[in-house]
Design a protein around this motif. Structure first.
Motif, PDB file in Angstrom:
ATOM      1  N   GLU A   1       0.853  -0.702  -0.151  1.00 30.14           N
ATOM      2  CA  GLU A   1      -0.260   0.001  -0.112  1.00 30.14           C
ATOM      3  C   GLU A   1       0.973   1.724  -0.213  1.00 30.14           C
ATOM      4  O   GLU A   1       1.995   1.030   0.529  1.00 30.14           O
ATOM      5  CB  GLU A   1      -1.118  -0.138   1.146  1.00 30.14           C
TER       6      GLU A   1
ATOM      7  N   SER B   1       0.618   4.751   0.760  1.00 34.25           N
ATOM      8  CA  SER B   1       1.167   5.661   1.986  1.00 34.25           C
ATOM      9  C   SER B   1       2.052   4.753   2.800  1.00 34.25           C
ATOM     10  O   SER B   1       2.460   6.150   3.512  1.00 34.25           O
ATOM     11  CB  SER B   1      -0.385   6.083   2.147  1.00 34.25           C
ATOM     12  N   ARG B   2       2.108   3.773   2.275  1.00 36.50           N
ATOM     13  CA  ARG B   2       3.210   2.906   4.250  1.00 36.50           C
ATOM     14  C   ARG B   2       4.401   3.208   3.183  1.00 36.50           C
ATOM     15  O   ARG B   2       4.931   3.308   4.014  1.00 36.50           O
ATOM     16  CB  ARG B   2       2.265   1.497   4.136  1.00 36.50           C
TER      17      ARG B   2
ATOM     18  N   PRO C   1      -5.284   6.083   3.588  1.00 37.33           N
ATOM     19  CA  PRO C   1      -4.285   4.602   2.937  1.00 37.33           C
ATOM     20  C   PRO C   1      -5.062   4.738   1.563  1.00 37.33           C
ATOM     21  O   PRO C   1      -6.312   5.200   1.190  1.00 37.33           O
ATOM     22  CB  PRO C   1      -4.940   3.782   3.671  1.00 37.33           C
ATOM     23  N   THR C   2      -4.757   4.385   1.084  1.00 38.04           N
ATOM     24  CA  THR C   2      -5.450   4.555  -0.579  1.00 38.04           C
ATOM     25  C   THR C   2      -5.833   2.776  -0.699  1.00 38.04           C
ATOM     26  O   THR C   2      -6.051   2.745  -1.964  1.00 38.04           O
ATOM     27  CB  THR C   2      -4.257   4.485  -1.778  1.00 38.04           C
ATOM     28  N   HIS C   3      -5.206   2.187  -0.300  1.00 38.28           N
ATOM     29  CA  HIS C   3      -6.182   0.337  -0.416  1.00 38.28           C
ATOM     30  C   HIS C   3      -5.826  -0.047  -1.087  1.00 38.28           C
ATOM     31  O   HIS C   3      -6.968  -0.582  -2.246  1.00 38.28           O
ATOM     32  CB  HIS C   3      -7.374   0.579  -0.356  1.00 38.28           C
TER      33      HIS C   3
ATOM     34  N   ARG D   1      -3.159  -2.770  -2.383  1.00 38.31           N
ATOM     35  CA  ARG D   1      -2.119  -3.470  -2.437  1.00 38.31           C
ATOM     36  C   ARG D   1      -1.887  -5.058  -3.765  1.00 38.31           C
ATOM     37  O   ARG D   1      -3.730  -5.039  -3.535  1.00 38.31           O
ATOM     38  CB  ARG D   1      -1.671  -3.592  -1.051  1.00 38.31           C
TER      39      ARG D   1
END
Length: 432
Positions: free
Chosen positions: A82, A84-85, A199-201, A203
């Motif tokens: 993901e 943003s991580r 978060p963009t979710h 992955r």
């Protein structure tokens, strides 16, 4: 600021924290890199028994080398995890690197500072794919050109401000220690902004991450070549970085020899060129009608040639000594400045729609790797630009205006390429 203006994105959490994160990173890269080069040039007179010229070129090599080594892995990570991580981890690493750099600056450990320049290049390599791959995840299609325009504008302004800040700090008594505090502070501010990126979710766990630096970089090239319109857009963007690197590299000597200017003239040329790119980037959304379109690209390419050719004829044959004030008030020099602003504006019109096109035309699970491939090819073109400059100016003994004229004429071929791309590459729909 209208309801559909790109600048409204700066008031929204889905965009502003990311924008501040990338701005602080570009600023800090250039603050650290330029401050280090100035310290080596004026404080040490060389390093490790090497001349200043050799050390400066070594520093440039160390910063760009990670793009060739690690872009493949960086693209895989950005597609696998993901986004943003990834951003937060990369910015956290920047704090560690800058803390070590602060120690090196405080105690004058220049060999360590050169090593850390390589690590800063590595950190930038891992941030690059996320920087552009995240935009289609957080922006709608009718916001994508405007968002790219803001990012491009912010990047070039940050580069300019970081470069100027390094020069101003070098005029202070304790310049090394002020730089040490500044780079750590900027790294911390960048990390705090990164923590606010939503978060963009997105992955893609099926994307494998293989720790094979050179091999994975080569695989990037193969991946980029699978979609011909995207590859042509990548090559066009890389050509702009080739051209832009040539202009920026020649500004100091161009100012000294052909304008008889002092150091303020160099800063003025850099500022106006950068402001021009920022203006061109900000105009793209209006010119495309908020749509993903390559319409401005051929006009931008044509303008790069027209203003570049006119610059050759605008350079005075027998220049008088000049300062920044002379440049802004003397009609002879004003034409030179207008041409440089024109080149910058056309550059912004040229690259922003191409970035949006690449993002839109690339499937989400491959997007970061395609951006990583773009970063590798950009690096190759910038190295090639430096080599061509050495051959043209040193080997062939061309003047700087003649060298830039040669590039402006070669750019007409790129104008034909992007005109073909616009007519042969309709905008399609791929998964976001």
């Amino acid at each position: 600021m209208t309801a559909r203006s790109q600048f409204r994105l700066l008031a929204e959490r889905r965009f502003l924290p990311f924008y501040l994160t990338q701005f602080s990173g570009a600023f800090n890269d250039n603050l650290y890199k330029n401050a280090l080069l100035l310290l080596i040039t004026f404080s040490t007179g060389g390093l490790m028994g090497l001349s200043v010229d050799v050390v400066v070129n070594l520093a440039a090599f160390l910063f760009i080398l990670p793009f060739f080594l690690f872009s493949g892995i960086a693209g895989q990570l950005a597609d696998h995890y993901e986004k943003s991580r990834i951003i937060r981890w990369v910015k956290l690493v920047e704090i560690v690197i800058m803390a070590l750099a602060a120690l090196g600056l405080w105690w004058g450990w220049y060999e360590l500072l050169l090593l850390l320049l390589f690590l800063m290049g590595t950190q930038s390599t891992f941030f690059g794919p996320v920087k552009y791959a995240i935009l289609p995840q957080v922006l709608s299609d009718d916001e994508l050109v405007g968002g790219n325009g803001l990012v491009s504008m912010g990047t070039f302004v940050a580069i300019l401000l970081g470069t100027i800040a390094a020069g101003l700090i070098m005029g202070l008594a304790a310049s090394d220690r002020v730089t040490a505090i500044a780079v750590v502070l900027m790294a911390v501010l960048g990390y705090l902004a990164a923590r606010r990126v939503p978060p963009t979710h997105d992955r893609h766990a099926t994307v494998a991450v293989r720790l094979r630096p050179v091999v994975e970089t080569w695989r990037l090239m193969m991946l980029a070549a699978q979609r011909r319109p995207v590859l042509l857009a990548i090559l066009a963007i890389s050509w702009f970085w080739f051209l832009g690197a040539a202009y920026l590299t020649q500004f100091p000597n161009f100012s000294r020899v052909h304008l008889r200017g002092d150091e303020t003239v160099v800063t003025l040329l850099l500022a106006l060129f950068t402001i021009g790119i920022a203006l061109g980037a900000s105009l793209c959304e209006r010119l495309t009608g908020h749509a993903i379109s390559l319409k401005p690209v051929p006009w931008g390419a044509l303008g790069l040639s027209v203003f570049g050719i006119d610059l050759f004829f605008a350079v005075p044959g027998a220049p008088q000594p000049s300062t920044w004030l002379t440049m802004l008030t003397d009609p002879v020099y004003l034409r030179v400045l207008m041409d440089l602003v024109g080149v910058g504006v056309c550059g912004g019109l040229f690259i922003v729609p191409l970035y949006a096109f690449i993002q839109h035309e690339t499937p989400a699970r491959q997007r970061a790797r395609i951006i990583a491939a773009l970063n590798v090819i950009n690096a190759l073109f910038m190295v090639s630009s430096a080599l061509m400059g050495m051959v043209a100016l040193g080997g062939l003994k061309l003047s700087i205006p003649a060298f830039l004229l040669l590039l402006s004429l070669a750019n007409l071929l790129v104008f034909l390429l992007v005109t073909y791309l616009r007519t042969q590459a309709p905008i399609t729909s791929v998964d976001k």
